[in-house]
Design an enzyme around this catalytic site. Sequence first.
Site, PDB file in Angstrom:
ATOM      1  N   GLN A 161      54.417  35.449  52.666  1.00  0.00           N
ATOM      2  CA  GLN A 161      53.224  34.750  52.186  1.00  0.00           C
ATOM      3  C   GLN A 161      52.387  34.318  53.394  1.00  0.00           C
ATOM      4  O   GLN A 161      52.913  33.813  54.389  1.00  0.00           O
ATOM      5  CB  GLN A 161      53.588  33.519  51.350  1.00  0.00           C
ATOM      6  CG  GLN A 161      52.372  32.928  50.636  1.00  0.00           C
ATOM      7  CD  GLN A 161      52.664  31.625  49.926  1.00  0.00           C
ATOM      8  OE1 GLN A 161      53.113  30.673  50.539  1.00  0.00           O
ATOM      9  NE2 GLN A 161      52.414  31.576  48.616  1.00  0.00           N
ATOM     10  N   TYR A 169      44.784  25.030  49.483  1.00  0.00           N
ATOM     11  CA  TYR A 169      44.622  25.506  50.857  1.00  0.00           C
ATOM     12  C   TYR A 169      43.295  26.265  51.019  1.00  0.00           C
ATOM     13  O   TYR A 169      42.489  26.323  50.094  1.00  0.00           O
ATOM     14  CB  TYR A 169      45.836  26.335  51.263  1.00  0.00           C
ATOM     15  CG  TYR A 169      47.097  25.505  51.345  1.00  0.00           C
ATOM     16  CD1 TYR A 169      47.162  24.378  52.167  1.00  0.00           C
ATOM     17  CD2 TYR A 169      48.223  25.824  50.577  1.00  0.00           C
ATOM     18  CE1 TYR A 169      48.310  23.595  52.230  1.00  0.00           C
ATOM     19  CE2 TYR A 169      49.378  25.044  50.643  1.00  0.00           C
ATOM     20  CZ  TYR A 169      49.415  23.939  51.474  1.00  0.00           C
ATOM     21  OH  TYR A 169      50.552  23.162  51.529  1.00  0.00           O
ATOM     22  N   ARG A 229      48.206  34.608  44.982  1.00  0.00           N
ATOM     23  CA  ARG A 229      48.650  33.410  44.265  1.00  0.00           C
ATOM     24  C   ARG A 229      47.472  32.483  43.984  1.00  0.00           C
ATOM     25  O   ARG A 229      46.619  32.259  44.844  1.00  0.00           O
ATOM     26  CB  ARG A 229      49.706  32.654  45.070  1.00  0.00           C
ATOM     27  CG  ARG A 229      50.477  31.637  44.215  1.00  0.00           C
ATOM     28  CD  ARG A 229      51.571  30.930  44.987  1.00  0.00           C
ATOM     29  NE  ARG A 229      52.644  30.496  44.073  1.00  0.00           N
ATOM     30  CZ  ARG A 229      53.469  29.488  44.314  1.00  0.00           C
ATOM     31  NH1 ARG A 229      53.369  28.792  45.423  1.00  0.00           N
ATOM     32  NH2 ARG A 229      54.409  29.176  43.442  1.00  0.00           N
ATOM     33  N   GLY A 260      62.691  28.836  41.517  1.00  0.00           N
ATOM     34  CA  GLY A 260      62.445  28.088  42.730  1.00  0.00           C
ATOM     35  C   GLY A 260      63.538  27.099  43.066  1.00  0.00           C
ATOM     36  O   GLY A 260      64.489  27.405  43.783  1.00  0.00           O
ATOM     37  N   ARG A 261      63.413  25.896  42.555  1.00  0.00           N
ATOM     38  CA  ARG A 261      64.351  24.835  42.928  1.00  0.00           C
ATOM     39  C   ARG A 261      65.781  25.153  42.523  1.00  0.00           C
ATOM     40  O   ARG A 261      66.723  24.765  43.208  1.00  0.00           O
ATOM     41  CB  ARG A 261      63.895  23.518  42.301  1.00  0.00           C
ATOM     42  CG  ARG A 261      62.555  23.037  42.849  1.00  0.00           C
ATOM     43  CD  ARG A 261      62.062  21.783  42.162  1.00  0.00           C
ATOM     44  NE  ARG A 261      60.776  21.350  42.735  1.00  0.00           N
ATOM     45  CZ  ARG A 261      60.155  20.245  42.396  1.00  0.00           C
ATOM     46  NH1 ARG A 261      60.673  19.442  41.482  1.00  0.00           N
ATOM     47  NH2 ARG A 261      59.005  19.923  42.957  1.00  0.00           N
TER      48      ARG A 261
END
Length: 395
Positions: A102, A174, A226, A318-319
Amino acid sequence: MSYSFLNTFKFFNKDITLKNRVVIPPLTECMAFHDGHVTTDELNYYRKHTGGVGLYITAVANVNDEGKGFEGQLSAADDKFIPDLHQLASAIQQNGTKAVLQIFSAGRMSSTAILRGKQPVSASPIVAARAGSEQPRALSSDEVKQTIVDFGEATRRAIQAGFDGVEIHGANTYLIQQFFSPNSNQRTDEWGGTFEKRMKFPLAVIKKVNETVDKYADRPFIVGYRISPEEIEKPGITFDDTLKFIDVLKDQPIDYLHVSMSDVWRKSLTDKSITTPLNETIKQHLQGKVPMIVVGDVQTPEDAAKATDAGFDLVALGRENIREPQWIQKVEHHDEASIRYTISLDDLDELGIKPPFFDIILALSGPAGIPISTLKQTDRESANEAIDHFLSGGK
């Protein structure tokens, strides 16, 4: 039991097949060196957490020095990082897992401290609406064009390092999202103002990345993108804005769209009249032209199957992968009962979780600000509760 997420997946326009439909999304672990080089601890973490899933997306790497967003972040800003990135790609590509790097610029979501005295940059000189944010300076038109080139150069380095693809990070407030947002982009030149001009920067990055792939890749190479579907700021990106953007994105040369949300089935945060999960509407707008990765609160095999059974191409874990790196293997071996849904301090070494990553978990879920190096026995119960709160999706 047979789960649909265990099926293989072939990208529509690339001769790349994933061994299953489970993805590890980017997880910020802050284990790189201060200058962006990969550490042994970081390689160890990736080796422990890969191998089962079809696709693994790294923590984000900055494309230039001004794009650094936090300490311990990977960098793809210079050719000197290629050998390190090669080690990282190799660590991920065990047993056929595909590795995606990424790439991003943090834009205004940085600080003069992180940038070693330089002022953060953005589309416009507007402070982000969060505590501790600094006023950025607006990138000049020439700097905008150079940043686009920098995304291309970071892609070249990913190709030369042996990655299977890159993911353009246009989400989570971002720089790319800052250019698309009417909150952070109030320019009056060719890079801002109208909706069409606010799309120009992300579309130019996609174009440059693909030109780089065409020039340098000697093998099929994935280009993902994304997004975050909404902003809570006003003015900010609305879901209608996102759908208009997706109507354009679906005809761009991207191999998947990765929708960043805390829950696969989440509805709108800002428009309570929206009663359909956002991902379902996004999927309809994609019209089957671009595969979709969904992410958010996927923990059990049933959670993952619900997403792929609903027609989402790929589902991100993910987590849950942090605490159970053998999740896929246990499902494949019909050993779901042994999947770990909690972890404690005693599991950290086994899982390759080092102090910077652990401190993120504590900071996000409490007890805030307690570094692992000073954690005492009396804090273990509260720390373990904090870990479980974070990993179960708590904020």
